[in-house]
Design an enzyme around this catalytic site. Structure first.
Site, PDB file in Angstrom:
ATOM      1  N   GLY A 126     -45.826  11.713 -24.955  1.00  0.00           N
ATOM      2  CA  GLY A 126     -46.185  13.105 -25.265  1.00  0.00           C
ATOM      3  C   GLY A 126     -44.949  13.906 -25.652  1.00  0.00           C
ATOM      4  N   HIS A 127     -43.893  13.778 -24.853  1.00  0.00           N
ATOM      5  CA  HIS A 127     -42.647  14.483 -25.169  1.00  0.00           C
ATOM      6  C   HIS A 127     -42.072  13.982 -26.501  1.00  0.00           C
ATOM      7  CE1 HIS A 127     -42.488  14.598 -20.593  1.00  0.00           C
ATOM      8  NE2 HIS A 127     -42.394  15.876 -20.891  1.00  0.00           N
ATOM      9  N   GLN A 151     -39.891  27.632 -11.562  1.00  0.00           N
ATOM     10  CA  GLN A 151     -41.314  27.534 -11.912  1.00  0.00           C
ATOM     11  C   GLN A 151     -42.098  26.704 -10.900  1.00  0.00           C
ATOM     12  OE1 GLN A 151     -40.370  25.602 -15.779  1.00  0.00           O
ATOM     13  NE2 GLN A 151     -42.152  24.327 -15.382  1.00  0.00           N
ATOM     14  N   GLN A 243     -49.562  27.623 -20.740  1.00  0.00           N
ATOM     15  CA  GLN A 243     -48.116  27.814 -20.962  1.00  0.00           C
ATOM     16  C   GLN A 243     -47.839  28.127 -22.436  1.00  0.00           C
ATOM     17  OE1 GLN A 243     -44.841  25.209 -19.299  1.00  0.00           O
ATOM     18  NE2 GLN A 243     -45.050  24.245 -21.279  1.00  0.00           N
ATOM     19  N   MET A 274     -51.225  12.167 -21.097  1.00  0.00           N
ATOM     20  CA  MET A 274     -49.930  11.714 -20.551  1.00  0.00           C
ATOM     21  C   MET A 274     -49.280  12.853 -19.794  1.00  0.00           C
ATOM     22  SD  MET A 274     -48.250   9.211 -23.296  1.00  0.00           S
ATOM     23  CE  MET A 274     -49.143   7.781 -23.866  1.00  0.00           C
ATOM     24  N   SER A 275     -48.667  12.500 -18.673  1.00  0.00           N
ATOM     25  CA  SER A 275     -47.986  13.501 -17.851  1.00  0.00           C
ATOM     26  C   SER A 275     -46.914  12.799 -17.030  1.00  0.00           C
ATOM     27  CB  SER A 275     -48.995  14.169 -16.912  1.00  0.00           C
ATOM     28  OG  SER A 275     -48.310  14.798 -15.849  1.00  0.00           O
TER      29      SER A 275
HETATM   30  P1  AMP Z   1     -42.699  19.078 -19.231  1.00  0.00           P
HETATM   31  O1  AMP Z   1     -41.560  18.110 -19.275  1.00  0.00           O
HETATM   32  O2  AMP Z   1     -43.862  18.607 -18.449  1.00  0.00           O
HETATM   33  O3  AMP Z   1     -42.254  20.480 -18.905  1.00  0.00           O
HETATM   34  O4  AMP Z   1     -43.242  19.171 -20.724  1.00  0.00           O
HETATM   35  C1  AMP Z   1     -42.382  19.479 -21.771  1.00  0.00           C
HETATM   36  C2  AMP Z   1     -43.200  19.682 -23.014  1.00  0.00           C
HETATM   37  O5  AMP Z   1     -43.925  18.493 -23.304  1.00  0.00           O
HETATM   38  C3  AMP Z   1     -44.233  20.793 -22.884  1.00  0.00           C
HETATM   39  O6  AMP Z   1     -44.277  21.517 -24.116  1.00  0.00           O
HETATM   40  C4  AMP Z   1     -45.499  20.031 -22.642  1.00  0.00           C
HETATM   41  O7  AMP Z   1     -46.652  20.729 -23.052  1.00  0.00           O
HETATM   42  C5  AMP Z   1     -45.275  18.818 -23.509  1.00  0.00           C
HETATM   43  N1  AMP Z   1     -46.146  17.724 -23.085  1.00  0.00           N
HETATM   44  C6  AMP Z   1     -46.285  17.216 -21.838  1.00  0.00           C
HETATM   45  N2  AMP Z   1     -47.222  16.254 -21.825  1.00  0.00           N
HETATM   46  C7  AMP Z   1     -47.704  16.152 -23.088  1.00  0.00           C
HETATM   47  C8  AMP Z   1     -48.688  15.347 -23.726  1.00  0.00           C
HETATM   48  N3  AMP Z   1     -49.396  14.434 -23.059  1.00  0.00           N
HETATM   49  N4  AMP Z   1     -48.899  15.520 -25.052  1.00  0.00           N
HETATM   50  C9  AMP Z   1     -48.202  16.453 -25.749  1.00  0.00           C
HETATM   51  N5  AMP Z   1     -47.246  17.234 -25.213  1.00  0.00           N
HETATM   52  C10 AMP Z   1     -46.998  17.091 -23.895  1.00  0.00           C
END
Ligand code: AMP
Length: 373
Positions: A126-127, A151, A243, A274-275
């Site tokens: 995703g990133h 946060q 967000q 994805m997370s």
């Molecule tokens: P984070 O590291 O969780 O703060 O996410 C950083 C960026 O990646 C944010 O803009 C999230 O929305 C994006 N992001 C996280 N997971 C996904 C995903 N599965 N698909 C697309 N973007 C994602």
């Protein structure tokens, strides 16, 4: 030509060895619309359009001058140059806020278009899709890795948030990211730091209720990153839908000169969004977690078959989560895609959002139900 050679000579610009670098090098690049091809001199300079070190300073003083052969302005020639990262996938790592800020400002002056991808690390596809999105619209991509303490709530997972720096750097380098900024909490919040962004109204429902203070921390760090890395565009995932709306609103309200690009949610083949937090899930929780994307897909199908009653759709989504054994539902909501105000009838574009705990892991997901036509 003679004049330029004379000036060079006068300034003692002899090369240490033949063909080697000179202390000063004067070239005639363009001369109005003239084209000269003599044994002594060729104008326009035959390789000027291939050379960033020529075009970048030229763009500073004469960006709109048109190349008489190529019929392109200096600015256009500069932006059409292949990115340096295309041939050398070198990732430059910055730890210091002042260094990254100076470098980005320098890239600006040299005519680059900069794309920013803020992250908290523990990177997944995703990133990386955000990096690819940024690459398509900018010639320099800068990412940030910072697990932002402000946060996280007092009982949230700040301390145990996954940190996988080596793998993150490898993934960024192979995705063609050029710069990465990895500050410490002390760099971002030095002693005496006391200025915070009051986030917009769209931050109040949903996550705003479940995670008080979360968006204040998000808005503050994002605005600070926009100051430290003043990019042309910044890519954010629709996965964190609220967000994204908070940031869009903040940028509009405070006239931040950056374009926010919304990027689609990247999912596992079975639908799970994805997370970074998915790695907390046990195999059985991983199965349960599929109910979030399933409930959203079913909601979309209901709407496609004509269901307009939001309460009916929400009840069905909750049932899908319960059937999978998910009991800790924080919210299931249908809302206006921009303001996130609750929506009772799905007769216009509507965003469906879920937050739920699977075991101890908090997951969120969303889906647009009725797309604008
Ligand atoms: P984070 O590291 O969780 O703060 O996410 C950083 C960026 O990646 C944010 O803009 C999230 O929305 C994006 N992001 C996280 N997971 C996904 C995903 N599965 N698909 C697309 N973007 C994602």
């Amino acid at each position: 030509m003679q004049t330029l050679l004379a000036i060079e000579k006068n300034w003692d610009a002899c090369a240490a060895n033949a063909g080697g670098p000179r202390t000063i090098d004067l070239d005639l690049l363009l001369y109005d619309d003239a084209m000269i091809e003599s044994p002594e001199i060729i104008v326009p300079h035959p390789r000027m359009h291939e050379r960033r070190f020529v075009l970048a300073p030229a763009a500073e003083i004469a960006a709109n001058v048109v190349h008489p052969k190529l019929r392109r302005t200096i600015r256009e020639l500069l932006t059409q140059l292949p990115s340096p990262a295309a041939d050398e996938p070198n990732l430059r790592i910055f730890l210091s806020p002042t260094d990254i800020q100076a470098t980005i400002l320098d890239l600006h002056r040299n005519g680059h278009r900069i794309g920013l991808v803020p992250t908290m690390g523990a990177l997944h596809e995703g990133h990386i899709s955000l990096v690819h999105n940024a690459r398509e619209q900018a010639d320099i991509v800068a990412a940030t890795i910072f697990v932002n303490p402000t946060q996280f709530g007092p009982h949230e997972d700040f301390r145990k948030y996954p940190r996988t720096l080596d793998a993150d750097l490898r993934a960024l380098a192979s995705a063609g990211c050029n710069l990465v900024f990895i500050p410490t909490a002390n760099d971002i919040y030095p002693p005496g730091f006391s200025t915070y962004v009051e986030p917009p109204v769209v931050s109040q429902p949903l996550e705003g209720i479940c995670r008080p203070g979360h968006f204040r921390g998000v808005a503050t760090i994002v605005l600070k990153l926009f100051q430290l890395l003043p990019a042309h565009i910044a890519c954010f995932g629709q996965k964190d839908y609220q967000q994204l709306q908070v940031i869009k609103r903040m940028v509009a309200d405070l006239a931040v000169p950056i374009e926010i690009i919304a990027c689609p949610t990247v999912r596992e083949p079975d639908g799970l969004a994805m997370s970074s937090r998915n790695r907390y899930l046990s195999p059985s929780e991983r199965q349960q977690a599929l109910a979030l994307s399933r409930a959203l897909a079913q909601a979309e199908q209901r709407v496609r078959f004509g269901e307009q009653n939001a309460a009916t759709i929400v009840t069905a989504m909750q049932a899908t989560l319960h059937e999978a054994g998910i009991t800790q539902i924080e919210y299931v909501a249908l809302a206006d895609p921009e303001t996130l105000a609750p929506q009772t009838t799905v007769d216009r574009p509507t965003i469906a959002l879920i937050a739920a705990r699977v075991g101890t892991t908090r997951l969120i997901d969303n889906r647009l139900l009725l797309k604008a036509t």
